[in-house]
Design a protein around this motif. Structure first.
Motif, PDB file in Angstrom:
ATOM      1  N   LYS A   1     -36.581  32.708 -12.549  1.00 27.34           N
ATOM      2  CA  LYS A   1     -35.924  31.944 -13.600  1.00 27.34           C
ATOM      3  C   LYS A   1     -34.420  32.144 -13.449  1.00 27.34           C
ATOM      4  O   LYS A   1     -33.974  33.216 -13.026  1.00 27.34           O
ATOM      5  CB  LYS A   1     -36.334  32.437 -14.986  1.00 27.34           C
ATOM      6  N   ALA A   2     -33.659  31.123 -13.792  1.00 22.89           N
ATOM      7  CA  ALA A   2     -32.205  31.266 -13.823  1.00 22.89           C
ATOM      8  C   ALA A   2     -31.811  31.861 -15.172  1.00 22.89           C
ATOM      9  O   ALA A   2     -32.597  31.878 -16.117  1.00 22.89           O
ATOM     10  CB  ALA A   2     -31.537  29.921 -13.625  1.00 22.89           C
ATOM     11  N   TYR A   3     -30.574  32.351 -15.253  1.00 22.40           N
ATOM     12  CA  TYR A   3     -30.130  33.013 -16.473  1.00 22.40           C
ATOM     13  C   TYR A   3     -29.543  32.008 -17.462  1.00 22.40           C
ATOM     14  O   TYR A   3     -28.508  31.392 -17.216  1.00 22.40           O
ATOM     15  CB  TYR A   3     -29.082  34.082 -16.155  1.00 22.40           C
ATOM     16  N   TYR A   4     -30.264  31.853 -18.572  1.00 18.82           N
ATOM     17  CA  TYR A   4     -29.759  31.178 -19.763  1.00 18.82           C
ATOM     18  C   TYR A   4     -30.014  32.153 -20.911  1.00 18.82           C
ATOM     19  O   TYR A   4     -31.162  32.576 -21.115  1.00 18.82           O
ATOM     20  CB  TYR A   4     -30.498  29.864 -20.024  1.00 18.82           C
ATOM     21  N   PRO A   5     -28.987  32.536 -21.655  1.00 16.57           N
ATOM     22  CA  PRO A   5     -29.156  33.560 -22.694  1.00 16.57           C
ATOM     23  C   PRO A   5     -30.336  33.316 -23.634  1.00 16.57           C
ATOM     24  O   PRO A   5     -31.043  34.256 -24.009  1.00 16.57           O
ATOM     25  CB  PRO A   5     -27.820  33.505 -23.456  1.00 16.57           C
ATOM     26  N   SER A   6     -30.577  32.051 -23.982  1.00 17.27           N
ATOM     27  CA  SER A   6     -31.645  31.745 -24.936  1.00 17.27           C
ATOM     28  C   SER A   6     -33.032  31.786 -24.308  1.00 17.27           C
ATOM     29  O   SER A   6     -34.042  31.748 -25.012  1.00 17.27           O
ATOM     30  CB  SER A   6     -31.417  30.363 -25.555  1.00 17.27           C
ATOM     31  N   GLU A   7     -33.114  31.859 -22.971  1.00 14.03           N
ATOM     32  CA  GLU A   7     -34.414  31.788 -22.302  1.00 14.03           C
ATOM     33  C   GLU A   7     -34.848  33.099 -21.656  1.00 14.03           C
ATOM     34  O   GLU A   7     -35.964  33.184 -21.146  1.00 14.03           O
ATOM     35  CB  GLU A   7     -34.393  30.691 -21.229  1.00 14.03           C
TER      36      GLU A   7
END
Length: 234
Positions: free
Chosen positions: A59-65
């Motif tokens: 997964k890539a880094y997205y704060p909400s995910e």
């Protein structure tokens, strides 16, 4: 009293997390942004653990995910894949990924859509069979149950699990059924660290059936975060 309970459970989850280690090494650099990684998960504790990890991607880094709940996640999506965390060493800040889609001509798009439709039909057949076998009424629950069960690692006490995988930080696939992907934008003049993060919310195990849980009764359900070592790269 409630505050004391919160502190206790936070400490307990952190203690469990520290007993499971995640180590990553670069085995080979194929090109800019493309690496072959060796990933090892080690259970340092005296307990047997169930650790859900999607070993087919990231997964890539997205704060909400990072620690998003699976019930809020559309399937298919590599929910259980380790998150790629990239930090700008100069600013000490984490980079957020950027969503993208492959730029293809109309003819290619039609062919790709046909392949995706065919793959989705095959997947539907697999889930229908699984749903009947595991006696799960709701189709979406059966999807998530199948995804969870096929990505569970049974890690005995003092044992390790190792796998190899290619990582491309410019092409992080959300799914094999989509043209959408994520990528990181890097500055060639800057230095970066990257690490991997696994985050498991206990609510995930609600998608297991009672029968499945009984079969796994000799293992504890892992919950919490596992953060790997940092690796420097340009």
């Amino acid at each position: 009293m409630n505050k004391c309970l919160i502190i206790f459970f936070t400490f307990f989850i952190n203690l469990i997390s520290s007993q499971v280690n995640l180590n990553v090494v670069i085995l080979k650099k194929n090109s800019s942004g493309q690496y072959v990684l060796g990933i090892t998960v080690t259970n340092e504790s005296k307990n047997n653990y169930i650790i859900p990890i999607d070993t087919t991607g990231f997964k890539a880094y997205y704060p909400s995910e990072v620690c998003s709940k699976i019930e809020n996640t559309d399937y298919p999506y590599k929910y259980l894949g380790p998150s790629i965390i990239i930090k700008d060493i100069n600013t000490d800040k984490y980079l957020e990924a950027n969503p993208a889609a492959f730029d293809v001509n109309e003819k290619m798009a039609i062919e790709i859509e046909k392949k995706i439709d065919s793959s989705l039909q095959k997947k539907k057949s697999i889930i229908d069979i699984w749903r009947s076998k595991e006696k799960i009424e709701n189709y979406k629950s059966a999807e998530k149950n199948h995804y969870l069960m096929t990505n569970i690692i049974l890690l005995k006490a003092k044992h390790s699990f190792t796998y190899e995988i290619q990582m491309d930080i410019f092409d992080i696939r959300r799914s094999e059924f989509s043209l959408n992907h994520d990528k990181y934008i890097l500055d060639e003049d800057k230095s970066y660290d990257f690490s991997l993060l696994i985050c498991i919310d206990r609510i995930l195990y609600n998608y297991l059936t009672s029968t499945q849980k009984k079969k796994l009764k000799n293992y504890k359900f892992f919950e919490g975060k596992i953060i790997s070592n940092n690796i420097s790269f340009k």
